[in-house]
Design an enzyme around this catalytic site. Structure first.
Site, short mmCIF file in Angstrom:
data_model
loop_
_atom_site.label_atom_id
_atom_site.label_comp_id
_atom_site.label_asym_id
_atom_site.label_seq_id
_atom_site.Cartn_x
_atom_site.Cartn_y
_atom_site.Cartn_z
N ARG A 122 -10.28 -0.86 15.55
CA ARG A 122 -10.35 -0.05 14.10
C ARG A 122 -11.55 -0.66 13.30
NH1 ARG A 122 -5.00 1.11 10.48
NH2 ARG A 122 -5.35 -1.14 10.28
N MET A 178 10.04 24.82 2.02
CA MET A 178 9.18 23.75 1.10
C MET A 178 10.24 22.99 0.17
SD MET A 178 6.19 24.84 -1.55
CE MET A 178 5.01 25.49 -0.32
N TYR A 219 13.59 30.91 7.41
CA TYR A 219 12.31 31.57 7.91
C TYR A 219 12.41 31.75 9.28
CZ TYR A 219 10.37 31.07 3.19
OH TYR A 219 9.96 31.23 1.78
N LYS A 223 0.63 -1.14 -0.17
CA LYS A 223 0.13 -0.06 0.04
C LYS A 223 0.85 1.21 -0.13
CE LYS A 223 -0.39 -0.39 4.98
NZ LYS A 223 -1.23 -1.12 6.14
C1 LIG Z 1 -0.51 -1.89 6.86
C2 LIG Z 1 -0.76 -2.99 7.56
C3 LIG Z 1 0.25 -4.09 7.71
C4 LIG Z 1 1.49 -4.10 7.51
O1 LIG Z 1 2.15 -3.36 8.83
P1 LIG Z 1 3.83 -3.40 8.90
O2 LIG Z 1 3.93 -2.81 10.27
O3 LIG Z 1 4.23 -2.31 7.99
O4 LIG Z 1 4.38 -4.64 8.58
C5 LIG Z 1 -0.50 -5.50 8.08
N1 LIG Z 1 -1.68 -5.61 8.14
C6 LIG Z 1 -2.53 -4.77 8.14
C7 LIG Z 1 -3.98 -4.92 8.05
C8 LIG Z 1 -2.05 -3.38 7.71
O5 LIG Z 1 -3.20 -2.38 7.11
#
Ligand SMILES: *Cc1c(COP(=O)(O)O)cnc(C)c1O
Length: 372
Positions: free
Chosen positions: A137, A311, A262, A47
């Site tokens: 979650r 930036m 800045y 992802k």
């Molecule tokens: C992003 C994610 C992972 C990966 O987590 P890491 O700590 O980067 O290995 C595993 N499971 C779910 C459900 C995730 O959303």
């Protein structure tokens, strides 16, 4: 550990780029395999542009030795499919109602039988049923998981690919995590009695390293594949796959008492030689890094960032040992130069964040270059 250092061919006119070492990715995948043993399948989490490393290239490098790719959303799933590896893709987050008709061929994550039914109404579907054992979650709360599974198995066109849970504290609280894993294993045994072929998964990167005996059928590996251990004590098993570099655009000599950047938060206390770099917070170098001992490598030495991160540019004090630094030189924001190394974990600690955020924050304007 001996570093794998493939040659990168970097155009001299490139201002800022990330070098992605594909052989480091394969090394890290092999390290995950040796941690969990031969049986569990590996779901490679790609992802967020493969944690900033580039979805297509990472997917192709890992595909031969993984079973499934994990993504957050539909556009990411399409990118993985377009990479042409032919592997399954799992959506790890819930889908919007409007996305459900667009998920054909993917493994989707659901938190209830009602959500599963809504997918089933759009056509045949493979499901990952998420169970909440303490993440708070997504997922069905564990008390109701068996009832939900009972309802899911009766739905036409639905295949229950897997059941899973997620660990909120796998790098911080072993007692809580073990409690989760044991409760989930007990639940999984009862669900397997109803759905014999269902696959079971719970471990993220920290879970893989700390609780490999709980690998079950699949592990979900993210950060470790990119070479960063969520457990710093075993970082040396992994090779960071990404190095972030920027060129020096300008070198100047300033008198004592000059304000830098800045807000003039830094005043030179002596005649000071500065190097300006072609990277700033719009490239993903956090503004919070200013004034916190942050360094950048140039000429094989650490040089402190001075004044606020802007930036597009950052100013570095090269008074000590930087006599020969010139415009066009390569500076390292993350990675190695000579005997020095700055890790994403170091930057994260200084910016009060986590390596995940540093890596996923590196913007598109930083070119990705691949080797290995
Ligand atoms: C992003 C994610 C992972 C990966 O987590 P890491 O700590 O980067 O290995 C595993 N499971 C779910 C459900 C995730 O959303």
């Amino acid at each position: 550990m001996k570093r794998i250092a493939p040659p990168f061919d970097i155009p001299p006119a490139l201002r800022s780029w990330a070098e992605i070492n594909l052989s480091a990715l394969r090394h890290n995948l092999a390290a995950v395999r040796s941690s969990i043993g031969p049986s569990p399948a590996i779901l490679a989490v790609v992802k967020a542009n493969a944690y900033g490393h580039g979805t297509a290239e990472v997917a192709r490098a890992l595909a031969p030795n993984i079973e499934i790719f994990g993504v957050a959303n539909l556009p990411e799933a399409r990118e993985v499919i377009a990479a042409g590896t032919g592997r399954d893709v799992m959506l790890l987050s819930p889908c919007l109602p409007a996305e459900r008709p667009l998920t054909a061929g993917l493994i989707v994550t659901v938190s209830s039988a009602a959500e599963a039914a809504a997918f089933a109404a759009c056509g045949p579907v493979r499901l990952n049923f998420k169970i909440d054992t303490g993440m708070g979650r997504v997922g069905a709360w564990h008390d109701s998981a068996l009832d939900e599974v009972g309802a899911i198995v009766g739905l036409p066109g639905v295949t229950l690919h897997s059941i899973s849970t997620h660990l909120p504290s796998s790098d911080e609280d072993a007692g809580f995590t073990l409690g989760q894993l044991e409760a989930f294993a007990a639940l999984a045994a009862r669900i397997r009695a109803i759905v014999p072929g269902v696959r079971v998964h719970s471990l993220n990167s920290a879970g893989i390293l700390a609780f490999p005996a709980h690998a079950a059928d699949i592990v979900r590996a993210g950060l470790v594949l990119y070479g960063i251990s969520p457990l710093p004590a075993i970082q040396d098993r992994f090779l960071p796959a990404l190095s972030w570099k920027a060129r020096v655009t300008l070198v100047r000599n300033l008198p004592a008492g000059t304000g830098i950047s800045y807000g003039r938060t830094f005043l030179t206390s002596r005649p000071t030689r500065t190097a300006v770099l072609a990277a700033g917070y719009a490239d993903g170098f956090p503004r919070q890094l200013a004034g916190r001992g942050t360094c950048i490598l140039i000429g094989g030495r650490r040089h402190p960032v001075v004044g606020r991160v802007t930036m597009d540019q950052v100013v570095v004090d090269i008074t000590d040992g930087g006599e020969s630094i010139a415009a066009g030189d390569e500076a390292v924001l993350i990675g190695r130069q000579g005997d020095e190394e700055i890790t994403a974990a170091e930057l994260a600690a200084r910016a009060d964040t986590i390596p995940w955020e540093i890596l996923t924050g590196i913007q598109d304007r930083v070119a990705r270059i691949y080797a290995g």
